[in-house]
Motif scaffolding. Structure first.
Motif, PDB file in Angstrom:
ATOM      1  N   ASN A   1      -7.288  27.273  -4.514  1.00 28.19           N
ATOM      2  CA  ASN A   1      -6.528  26.748  -3.387  1.00 28.19           C
ATOM      3  C   ASN A   1      -7.153  27.103  -2.041  1.00 28.19           C
ATOM      4  N   ILE A   2      -8.373  27.625  -2.066  1.00 30.14           N
ATOM      5  CA  ILE A   2      -9.048  28.023  -0.828  1.00 30.14           C
ATOM      6  C   ILE A   2     -10.132  27.009  -0.499  1.00 30.14           C
ATOM      7  N   GLY A   3     -10.067  26.425   0.690  1.00 31.82           N
ATOM      8  CA  GLY A   3     -10.955  25.320   1.051  1.00 31.82           C
ATOM      9  C   GLY A   3     -12.237  25.715   1.752  1.00 31.82           C
ATOM     10  N   THR A   4     -12.280  26.878   2.408  1.00 35.58           N
ATOM     11  CA  THR A   4     -13.496  27.317   3.102  1.00 35.58           C
ATOM     12  C   THR A   4     -13.923  28.675   2.578  1.00 35.58           C
ATOM     13  N   TRP A   5     -15.173  28.755   2.169  1.00 39.76           N
ATOM     14  CA  TRP A   5     -15.744  30.012   1.673  1.00 39.76           C
ATOM     15  C   TRP A   5     -16.851  30.455   2.625  1.00 39.76           C
ATOM     16  N   PHE A   6     -16.744  31.694   3.113  1.00 41.07           N
ATOM     17  CA  PHE A   6     -17.811  32.320   3.894  1.00 41.07           C
ATOM     18  C   PHE A   6     -18.445  33.382   2.984  1.00 41.07           C
ATOM     19  N   ILE A   7     -19.683  33.149   2.567  1.00 37.32           N
ATOM     20  CA  ILE A   7     -20.315  34.011   1.570  1.00 37.32           C
ATOM     21  C   ILE A   7     -21.447  34.794   2.216  1.00 37.32           C
ATOM     22  N   GLY A   8     -21.296  36.109   2.240  1.00 38.41           N
ATOM     23  CA  GLY A   8     -22.332  36.975   2.788  1.00 38.41           C
ATOM     24  C   GLY A   8     -23.166  37.595   1.678  1.00 38.41           C
ATOM     25  N   ARG A   9     -23.876  38.662   2.010  1.00 38.20           N
ATOM     26  CA  ARG A   9     -24.729  39.331   1.019  1.00 38.20           C
ATOM     27  C   ARG A   9     -23.875  39.896  -0.104  1.00 38.20           C
ATOM     28  N   LEU A  10     -24.324  39.699  -1.334  1.00 39.00           N
ATOM     29  CA  LEU A  10     -23.626  40.205  -2.506  1.00 39.00           C
ATOM     30  C   LEU A  10     -24.526  41.172  -3.259  1.00 39.00           C
ATOM     31  N   GLN A  11     -23.900  42.115  -3.932  1.00 41.81           N
ATOM     32  CA  GLN A  11     -24.664  43.224  -4.498  1.00 41.81           C
ATOM     33  C   GLN A  11     -25.250  42.905  -5.872  1.00 41.81           C
ATOM     34  N   THR A  12     -24.473  42.293  -6.743  1.00 48.75           N
ATOM     35  CA  THR A  12     -24.919  42.117  -8.123  1.00 48.75           C
ATOM     36  C   THR A  12     -25.066  40.642  -8.477  1.00 48.75           C
TER      37      THR A  12
ATOM     38  N   LEU B   1     -28.543  27.255  -4.961  1.00 48.09           N
ATOM     39  CA  LEU B   1     -27.488  28.050  -4.335  1.00 48.09           C
ATOM     40  C   LEU B   1     -27.708  29.535  -4.590  1.00 48.09           C
ATOM     41  N   MET B   2     -28.129  29.878  -5.784  1.00 51.89           N
ATOM     42  CA  MET B   2     -28.423  31.271  -6.108  1.00 51.89           C
ATOM     43  C   MET B   2     -29.524  31.814  -5.198  1.00 51.89           C
ATOM     44  N   GLU B   3     -30.537  30.997  -4.948  1.00 54.64           N
ATOM     45  CA  GLU B   3     -31.632  31.412  -4.073  1.00 54.64           C
ATOM     46  C   GLU B   3     -31.141  31.605  -2.639  1.00 54.64           C
ATOM     47  N   GLN B   4     -30.284  30.673  -2.166  1.00 54.27           N
ATOM     48  CA  GLN B   4     -29.754  30.790  -0.807  1.00 54.27           C
ATOM     49  C   GLN B   4     -28.946  32.073  -0.644  1.00 54.27           C
ATOM     50  N   ILE B   5     -28.077  32.348  -1.614  1.00 46.59           N
ATOM     51  CA  ILE B   5     -27.238  33.542  -1.521  1.00 46.59           C
ATOM     52  C   ILE B   5     -28.090  34.807  -1.587  1.00 46.59           C
ATOM     53  N   SER B   6     -29.107  34.787  -2.432  1.00 46.02           N
ATOM     54  CA  SER B   6     -29.967  35.970  -2.598  1.00 46.02           C
ATOM     55  C   SER B   6     -30.782  36.266  -1.351  1.00 46.02           C
ATOM     56  N   ASN B   7     -31.055  35.247  -0.537  1.00 45.78           N
ATOM     57  CA  ASN B   7     -31.906  35.432   0.645  1.00 45.78           C
ATOM     58  C   ASN B   7     -31.108  35.652   1.931  1.00 45.78           C
ATOM     59  N   LEU B   8     -29.790  35.783   1.817  1.00 46.81           N
ATOM     60  CA  LEU B   8     -28.977  35.979   3.012  1.00 46.81           C
ATOM     61  C   LEU B   8     -29.263  37.337   3.653  1.00 46.81           C
ATOM     62  N   LYS B   9     -29.333  37.350   4.981  1.00 44.24           N
ATOM     63  CA  LYS B   9     -29.530  38.585   5.728  1.00 44.24           C
ATOM     64  C   LYS B   9     -28.178  39.118   6.207  1.00 44.24           C
ATOM     65  N   LYS B  10     -28.192  40.305   6.765  1.00 48.03           N
ATOM     66  CA  LYS B  10     -26.979  40.868   7.337  1.00 48.03           C
ATOM     67  C   LYS B  10     -26.465  39.958   8.451  1.00 48.03           C
TER      68      LYS B  10
ATOM     69  N   ILE C   1     -16.370  36.671   1.690  1.00 49.87           N
ATOM     70  CA  ILE C   1     -16.877  37.534   0.616  1.00 49.87           C
ATOM     71  C   ILE C   1     -18.185  38.169   1.062  1.00 49.87           C
ATOM     72  N   GLY C   2     -18.337  39.442   0.819  1.00 47.13           N
ATOM     73  CA  GLY C   2     -19.604  40.095   1.130  1.00 47.13           C
ATOM     74  C   GLY C   2     -19.532  41.581   0.846  1.00 47.13           C
ATOM     75  N   MET C   3     -20.657  42.156   0.472  1.00 42.28           N
ATOM     76  CA  MET C   3     -20.712  43.583   0.183  1.00 42.28           C
ATOM     77  C   MET C   3     -20.550  44.389   1.468  1.00 42.28           C
ATOM     78  N   THR C   4     -20.364  45.682   1.328  1.00 41.25           N
ATOM     79  CA  THR C   4     -20.270  46.564   2.489  1.00 41.25           C
ATOM     80  C   THR C   4     -21.521  46.431   3.349  1.00 41.25           C
ATOM     81  N   GLY C   5     -21.319  46.233   4.647  1.00 40.70           N
ATOM     82  CA  GLY C   5     -22.443  46.085   5.566  1.00 40.70           C
ATOM     83  C   GLY C   5     -22.929  44.661   5.728  1.00 40.70           C
ATOM     84  N   SER C   6     -22.253  43.694   5.081  1.00 41.21           N
ATOM     85  CA  SER C   6     -22.695  42.296   5.181  1.00 41.21           C
ATOM     86  C   SER C   6     -22.242  41.634   6.471  1.00 41.21           C
ATOM     87  N   GLY C   7     -21.259  42.230   7.148  1.00 38.58           N
ATOM     88  CA  GLY C   7     -20.752  41.643   8.387  1.00 38.58           C
ATOM     89  C   GLY C   7     -19.412  40.942   8.230  1.00 38.58           C
ATOM     90  N   LYS C   8     -18.688  41.238   7.130  1.00 33.76           N
ATOM     91  CA  LYS C   8     -17.378  40.607   6.890  1.00 33.76           C
ATOM     92  C   LYS C   8     -16.406  40.883   8.031  1.00 33.76           C
TER      93      LYS C   8
END
Length: 763
Positions: free
Chosen positions: A372-383, A407-416, A35-42
């Protein structure tokens, strides 16, 4: 920077705290979400994951709605400017004040530096290029490789009633969506009619061509739908209107592109004939929404069909990757693609199929699928809404409680290119930076670039078939004896040419067991003067019917066929030919035999499972032995280090004592009485003795230090020996290095039975 040592079953996806982050590929059987917004590196993360799978000889089926994943075909081991030149954008180069040649050179150097500064080297690029076959398919386009979807729908095998019903529903919905008819309503007359047409044919093992479908919509092969008469449930004028819509597909100039290319047979798409894994990239960026839904639904249904025909395994057997899932698996609504995707997420784990989905927005996915998904890769999110949705989803997986504010703080501070990783198989959350891709991330490729990349592969793909010639057809059907069977197979035309269609069953036996194989041969007899079965093609025809359609026209029959009373002599000769020529050749490796109708590619799939089982077992044995020897050696090292510390301590204390004794004696003689006392002499002698002891202990300390060094050398040698054994084991069980044997079985004449020959009128 040092390079990474290849380790089977571990995917090198990036860096965690500046050290390689290794992901167990077995964990992918519980599926993954990026998961990640455009330009997050998905896209970069997805491509690196697929690169690792290719290096480990794990095949992949890749659905590429945007065209980005075609970049997997851009691997340049030499990193020369000439490699990059065809993919440099002139406008982009001009904006930077560079010629395309200069920009190609700079890009090549940048890619080289990026790879070499991320625990990799150019040898790994070459390893990737040689490890897998990368194929780009472009349905309904001649840019890449073609894939045949509408030539006919084959009857699936080995499906239970529920799976067969889901399979038929998926096909019916996708055909309706391609014709521009909304297929969400599963009780609509159009959906129920088409579903029953497929069901009635598939239940008897018959395939359905598009021509068959149109004709059977007009004249259904059944009288009732449910308890209602067909004409009352769906009047003939409305059926004709539906048939006309689907007929418009055939009339379209682009229709033939849906029918050209490789058949969508998943089992044969996973490995090539040498056992090399395939990365099959289905680029659908050029299709409209209805066409995308049609293709994705068919592909997912074929994945379910393939899954049902494989044996279970706990190892990762293959990957299904879908980029940008938006619209295909929504939380609301029921598009045709949703049911097979949910089936795969729920059940594919038991068959070793890992599903990886990528999306910009977590609200694009059905919540049942997310669970049913066991691994989540979470990149930068927009909203904030996106972040809250992700946090809510993460709270539902795993057993450890999650601190939502942290967790909210970690996600908010993610870089590209940074991703938060939640793996149900691990306790803690991890933050990684994705590694540099081995493939050149150009972005979507043009049709011309795809065509150039696939040009050689297009040359090796000959269209399978009987090599039909253009023949003139008369309107009258030739008259033959009533004792001769006649059958029919229609395509887009009703001009029919004559063939002999011969079938037989042959039983083979050896010490491994007994096998029965069905043979079918098609022999073109339009211009024949005699029967020569050596010219027949080994080909089963699915869409066979016993009755002819109106307005059919026929080519002439050879006189020796038209005048024959029956085919008794032909059948005897056919049986003799089968006896002389047919051998059952089974592939053999790792104490396994292929099944009679199993292709080499399909056998490689089972062989990969067997190799994985052996690899795991042997690795565990080697590891257990290594850990035992390592433990023994570590105990010796600990003792030696204790001894060394003691020796060093003794040397220090004895040295101080010796110095004090000698110093005391010297001071006493200088400042004491004029005569040296016995005590002074005793102290001096004691000091000398202590000094001698110090020298002895100093030697012993050196010996203890040498012993520690020697033990560490032994530990290093043990580690190197372990690494070498694992590398040799991996090499020996690599499919590319496993030599296939061939077991050839000949039948007895009495083991050939149920032989039949019919005249097949085929368009």
């Amino acid at each position: 920077m040092k390079t990474l040592q290849e380790n089977l079953k571990l995917f090198y996806l990036g860096l965690e705290n500046s050290e390689p982050y290794l992901y167990k590929n077995k964990d992918l059987t519980t599926h993954a979400l990026i998961i990640g917004m455009t330009g997050s590196g998905k896209t970069g993360l997805g491509i690196t994951l697929l690169e690792e799978a290719a290096i480990d000889n794990i095949p992949s089926i890749i659905i590429d709605p945007k065209g980005d994943l075609t970049n997997l075909a851009l691997t340049f081991p030499n990193m020369s400017a000439q490699d990059f030149l065809p993919y440099i954008d002139e406008t982009e180069a001009a904006n930077k004040g560079l010629s395309v040649e200069q920009m190609a050179s700079e890009t090549a150097q940048m890619w080289r530096n990026g790879i070499e500064n991320s625990y990799q080297n150019l040898d790994r690029v070459e390893l990737l290029k040689n490890s897998a076959e990368f194929k780009i398919y472009t349905p309904k386009s001649s840019a890449g490789l073609g894939v045949s979807l509408l030539s006919d729908f084959e009857a699936p095998k080995n499906l239970n009633d529920e799976d067969m019903n889901n399979y038929i529903c998926g096909i019916a919905s996708s055909v309706l969506s391609l014709a521009g008819i909304t297929s969400d309503n599963l009780s609509s007359p159009e959906f129920l009619l088409i579903s029953q047409i497929f069901s009635s044919n598939f239940s008897e093992g018959r395939g359905v061509s598009v021509v068959d479908l149109i004709n059977q919509i007009i004249t259904p092969p059944f009288d009732k739908i449910g308890v209602f008469d067909v004409n009352n449930f769906f009047p003939s004028d409305k059926r004709m209107a539906l048939a006309m819509k689907i007929n418009a597909l055939i009339a379209s100039p682009s229709f033939k592109l849906w029918c050209e290319g490789e058949r969508l047979d998943i089992a044969k798409m996973l490995f090539d004939e040498s056992g090399k894994a395939r990365a099959n990239i289905f680029c659908i960026a050029h299709l409209n929404d209805d066409e995308r839904m049609f293709f994705v639904t068919l592909l997912l249904n074929e994945m379910v069909n393939w899954m049902r025909q494989t044996q279970g395994t706990s190892a990762l057997r293959a990957i299904l990757y879908m980029d940008e899932i938006y619209g295909f698996f929504p939380p609301n609504g029921n598009p045709p693609s949703k049911t097979p995707m949910l089936t795969l997420l729920k059940q594919a784990r038991a068959f070793g199929l890992g599903c990886v989905l990528s999306t910009q927005n977590p609200v694009d996915l059905d919540y049942k699928g997310l669970s049913n998904i066991g691994t989540w890769f979470i990149g930068r999110l927009q909203t904030a809404q996106d972040k809250e949705r992700v946090i809510g989803g993460l709270s539902g997986i795993g057993s450890n409680p999650i601190d939502k504010s942290a967790l909210m703080e970690q996600i908010s501070n993610l870089k590209k290119r940074n991703f938060l990783v939640k793996n149900i198989n691990e306790d803690s959350l991890k933050t990684i930076e994705t590694r540099f891709a081995l493939s050149y991330l150009k972005g979507p490729l043009s049709n011309e670039q795809i065509s150039n990349l696939m040009s050689e592969k297009k040359g090796t793909l000959g269209a399978s078939g009987t090599g039909n010639k253009v023949k003139s057809a008369s309107s009258a059907k030739p008259i033959v004896s009533n004792e001769i069977s006649q059958i029919y197979s229609y395509g887009a035309s009703r001009e029919l040419s004559p063939y002999l269609y011969a079938t037989a069953k042959v039983r083979y036996a050896d010490k491994e067991g007994e096998y029965t194989r069905d043979y079918a041969y098609l022999l073109d007899i339009a211009d024949a003067s005699e029967i020569n079965w050596d010219e027949a093609s080994d080909r089963a025809i699915d869409n066979i019917r016993s009755d002819e359609l109106e307005d059919s026209s026929y080519c002439a029959l050879p006189s020796f066929i038209a005048s024959a009373k029956n085919f008794a002599t032909f059948i005897r000769n056919f049986k003799d030919w089968v006896y002389r020529n047919q051998r059952l050749e089974l592939y053999s490796a790792l104490d396994m035999h292929s099944a009679p109708d199993e292709s080499k590619e399909e056998f490689y799939q089972r062989l990969q499972d067997k190799a994985n089982e052996i690899l795991e077992q042997k690795t565990d044995e080697i590891l257990a032995k290594f850990e035992k020897e390592k433990s023994t050696l570590q105990t010796r090292i600990n003792r030696a280090e204790e001894k060394l510390e003691k020796e060093k301590s003794d040397v220090t204390s004895q040295g101080i004592n010796a110095a004090l004794s000698i110093g005391s004696a010297i001071l006493g003689s200088l400042f004491g009485r004029s005569r040296t006392s016995a005590t002074t002499i005793s102290k001096t002698v004691s000091g000398v003795r202590n000094a001698h002891r110090v020298l002895t202990q100093r030697n012993e300390a050196k010996n203890a230090e040498a012993s520690v060094d020697e033990l560490y050398s032994q530990m290093q040698a043990l580690q190197e020996r372990f690494d070498e054994q694992i590398a040799q084991l991996k090499e020996s069980l690599d499919l590319k290095n496993i030599e296939l044997g061939v077991v050839s079985l000949a039948p007895k004449k009495t083991d050939i039975y149920d032989e039949k020959i019919s005249i097949l009128w085929k368009s």
